[in-house]
Design a protein around this motif. Structure first.
Motif, PDB file in Angstrom:
ATOM      1  N   MET A 263    -105.148 -33.394  19.086  1.00 28.91           N
ATOM      2  CA  MET A 263    -105.116 -34.235  20.287  1.00 28.91           C
ATOM      3  C   MET A 263    -104.324 -35.517  20.035  1.00 28.91           C
ATOM      4  O   MET A 263    -103.615 -36.007  20.917  1.00 28.91           O
ATOM      5  CB  MET A 263    -106.540 -34.550  20.736  1.00 28.91           C
ATOM      6  N   LEU A 264    -104.416 -36.065  18.833  1.00 27.53           N
ATOM      7  CA  LEU A 264    -103.645 -37.269  18.500  1.00 27.53           C
ATOM      8  C   LEU A 264    -102.147 -36.993  18.481  1.00 27.53           C
ATOM      9  O   LEU A 264    -101.345 -37.857  18.839  1.00 27.53           O
ATOM     10  CB  LEU A 264    -104.100 -37.818  17.147  1.00 27.53           C
ATOM     11  N   ARG A 265    -101.779 -35.765  18.073  1.00 23.55           N
ATOM     12  CA  ARG A 265    -100.357 -35.415  18.048  1.00 23.55           C
ATOM     13  C   ARG A 265     -99.829 -35.119  19.444  1.00 23.55           C
ATOM     14  O   ARG A 265     -98.618 -34.985  19.644  1.00 23.55           O
ATOM     15  CB  ARG A 265    -100.139 -34.172  17.168  1.00 23.55           C
ATOM     16  N   LYS A 266    -100.765 -34.974  20.401  1.00 23.37           N
ATOM     17  CA  LYS A 266    -100.424 -34.731  21.807  1.00 23.37           C
ATOM     18  C   LYS A 266     -99.625 -33.434  21.999  1.00 23.37           C
ATOM     19  O   LYS A 266     -98.737 -33.341  22.837  1.00 23.37           O
ATOM     20  CB  LYS A 266     -99.641 -35.909  22.395  1.00 23.37           C
ATOM     21  N   ASP A 267     -99.957 -32.428  21.162  1.00 23.94           N
ATOM     22  CA  ASP A 267     -99.275 -31.142  21.335  1.00 23.94           C
ATOM     23  C   ASP A 267    -100.262 -30.060  21.770  1.00 23.94           C
ATOM     24  O   ASP A 267    -100.229 -28.924  21.324  1.00 23.94           O
ATOM     25  CB  ASP A 267     -98.559 -30.723  20.046  1.00 23.94           C
ATOM     26  N   LEU A 268    -101.154 -30.464  22.691  1.00 25.34           N
ATOM     27  CA  LEU A 268    -102.204 -29.553  23.135  1.00 25.34           C
ATOM     28  C   LEU A 268    -101.649 -28.309  23.808  1.00 25.34           C
ATOM     29  O   LEU A 268    -102.242 -27.240  23.748  1.00 25.34           O
ATOM     30  CB  LEU A 268    -103.156 -30.276  24.099  1.00 25.34           C
ATOM     31  N   SER A 269    -100.532 -28.446  24.482  1.00 23.70           N
ATOM     32  CA  SER A 269     -99.976 -27.290  25.188  1.00 23.70           C
ATOM     33  C   SER A 269     -99.200 -26.372  24.260  1.00 23.70           C
ATOM     34  O   SER A 269     -98.773 -25.291  24.664  1.00 23.70           O
ATOM     35  CB  SER A 269     -99.066 -27.761  26.335  1.00 23.70           C
ATOM     36  N   GLU A 270     -99.014 -26.795  22.997  1.00 25.17           N
ATOM     37  CA  GLU A 270     -98.250 -25.997  22.039  1.00 25.17           C
ATOM     38  C   GLU A 270     -99.147 -25.301  21.021  1.00 25.17           C
ATOM     39  O   GLU A 270     -98.761 -24.302  20.428  1.00 25.17           O
ATOM     40  CB  GLU A 270     -97.246 -26.896  21.295  1.00 25.17           C
ATOM     41  N   THR A 271    -100.356 -25.827  20.800  1.00 26.82           N
ATOM     42  CA  THR A 271    -101.252 -25.293  19.784  1.00 26.82           C
ATOM     43  C   THR A 271    -102.236 -24.309  20.400  1.00 26.82           C
ATOM     44  O   THR A 271    -102.952 -24.645  21.342  1.00 26.82           O
ATOM     45  CB  THR A 271    -102.047 -26.431  19.111  1.00 26.82           C
ATOM     46  N   THR A 272    -102.252 -23.088  19.881  1.00 26.39           N
ATOM     47  CA  THR A 272    -103.203 -22.100  20.387  1.00 26.39           C
ATOM     48  C   THR A 272    -104.546 -22.274  19.686  1.00 26.39           C
ATOM     49  O   THR A 272    -104.638 -22.861  18.601  1.00 26.39           O
ATOM     50  CB  THR A 272    -102.704 -20.665  20.157  1.00 26.39           C
ATOM     51  N   LEU A 273    -105.581 -21.744  20.294  1.00 27.96           N
ATOM     52  CA  LEU A 273    -106.914 -21.854  19.710  1.00 27.96           C
ATOM     53  C   LEU A 273    -107.020 -21.091  18.395  1.00 27.96           C
ATOM     54  O   LEU A 273    -107.711 -21.524  17.474  1.00 27.96           O
ATOM     55  CB  LEU A 273    -107.946 -21.333  20.709  1.00 27.96           C
ATOM     56  N   ILE A 274    -106.340 -19.970  18.298  1.00 25.68           N
ATOM     57  CA  ILE A 274    -106.397 -19.235  17.038  1.00 25.68           C
ATOM     58  C   ILE A 274    -105.742 -20.025  15.915  1.00 25.68           C
ATOM     59  O   ILE A 274    -106.210 -20.019  14.775  1.00 25.68           O
ATOM     60  CB  ILE A 274    -105.750 -17.829  17.178  1.00 25.68           C
ATOM     61  N   GLU A 275    -104.675 -20.759  16.219  1.00 21.95           N
ATOM     62  CA  GLU A 275    -104.038 -21.610  15.212  1.00 21.95           C
ATOM     63  C   GLU A 275    -104.985 -22.734  14.791  1.00 21.95           C
ATOM     64  O   GLU A 275    -105.104 -23.051  13.601  1.00 21.95           O
ATOM     65  CB  GLU A 275    -102.731 -22.191  15.758  1.00 21.95           C
TER      66      GLU A 275
END
Length: 361
Positions: free
Chosen positions: A301-313
């Motif tokens: 969340m701090l990196r603000k890449d929520l739309s790029e990171t999948t839950l499995i990752e």
């Protein structure tokens, strides 16, 4: 450690609507924190973990209004003495939550019925004022507690349930498998569900073998399955991420392995990502997957890449960290997934391979 594959490719934020809602639930055993306050144990199993998760979420901007907390905060703090270590420790870790109004549900509200009301979005005439609203477009549901299982058969003594080996120091050793058709898994709560809510919550749970009679102090895996079904009937496309952090919590995932049950519930269509800190027949380490998961979630969340990171990752990163920090679990994980170089030989073991590895460090 288990997870379901349903919804594994969902991103942490895959919608253009509100922030996710977080439901943080801290349980305890009735025997240790639910009786006479003067006779309770010195330390609380879940309070510090709920507080740390709360602090982390608030630090990255999750609104207080989007976090539901169920934990014995004031109920426990009243049993501590100012100036003593226990009071100082919990006052420090819980300071943020206390400053912002305390737990949403405290004292006798720390019961299975509260979880039932929150997830079903039912305020039950105002008894449960803060529940998931219809416009909560994603949900993180996290439970930290003690857990166990009992037979679903009547007159089955606890001794008849398969347990671990005799060595009490080997806390992560794998005991016998448990039959899902004859077993009920549960998380402990310090207070029981109120009488009027027990029937609808327990009518489909096999409590014949329950050590406490009617199961009012337990949040059952069977109930979670029913709650997930209700949630997806109401809002079929709303993602739900669940972390169950208690002993034998993997029992709550058993239905995901049953094709018949999945078809009956339509579970393969659920946008659900379900994690547990231990196998169905396995005890969990203190902390379990909880800290690793929240640390990785907050970092993402701090990196603000929520739309790029999948839950499995996110899960795999948290699992990797967990195994590095818990060498006993790492050992068991390696033994399950790997074969020694002398596999099949009478002297089969990992000793030779480990010795060679140490030589080359």
């Amino acid at each position: 450690m288990l997870r379901s594959l349903v919804g594994s490719e969902m991103c942490i934020r895959d919608r253009q609507h509100t922030e996710p809602w977080f439901v943080l639930v801290g349980g305890e055993a009735m025997e240790t924190q639910g009786g006479d306050p003067s006779k309770r144990e010195l330390m609380h199993t879940s309070l510090s973990f709920i507080a740390e998760a709360y602090n982390s979420l608030r630090s990255v901007g999750v609104p207080r209004s989007n976090i539901v907390t169920v934990v014995q905060l004031e109920d426990f703090m009243r049993t501590t003495t100012p100036g003593e270590y226990c009071h100082q420790y919990y006052s420090g870790v819980c300071a943020k939550m206390m400053e912002e109004g305390g737990a949403d549900y405290d004292f006798e509200m720390v019961a299975p019925s509260t979880v039932w009301a929150i997830l079903s979005g039912n305020q039950y005439g105002g008894r449960y004022p803060k529940v998931l609203p219809p416009d909560a477009h994603s949900v993180f549901f996290c439970v930290y507690s003690h857990g166990d299982s009992h037979s679903s058969l009547k007159h089955t003594s606890p001794a008849a349930q398969p347990r671990g080996p005799a060595n009490p120091m080997d806390v992560v050793a794998v005991p016998s498998e448990l039959d899902p058709s004859k077993t009920e898994w549960y998380a402990h709560f310090p207070y029981p569900s109120p009488e009027e809510m027990r029937r609808p919550m327990l009518e489909f749970v096999s409590t014949d073998g329950c050590p406490k009679g009617d199961g009012a102090y337990y949040l059952y895996a069977s109930q979670l399955k029913s709650l997930f079904s209700q949630m997806f009937q109401q809002i079929p496309t709303r993602p739900v991420v669940a972390l169950l952090n208690y002993c034998r919590s993997g029992g709550a995932l058993a239905f995901m392995k049953n094709d018949t049950i999945r078809r009956a519930y339509g579970a393969d269509r659920w946008p659900l990502f379900l994690m547990s800190s231990s196998q169905p027949h396995h005890d969990a380490l203190v902390g379990g997957l909880w800290n690793s998961f929240f640390d990785m979630l907050v970092a993402t969340m701090l990196r603000k890449d929520l739309s790029e990171t999948t839950l499995i990752e996110l899960y795999e990163t948290a699992q990797e960290r967990y195994l590095k920090e818990n060498v006993y679990e790492l050992r068991d994980h390696v033994q399950v997934l790997c074969y020694p170089s002398n596999f099949g030989a009478p002297e089969e073991s990992f000793i030779t391979d480990l010795t060679l590895s140490l030589i080359h460090i």
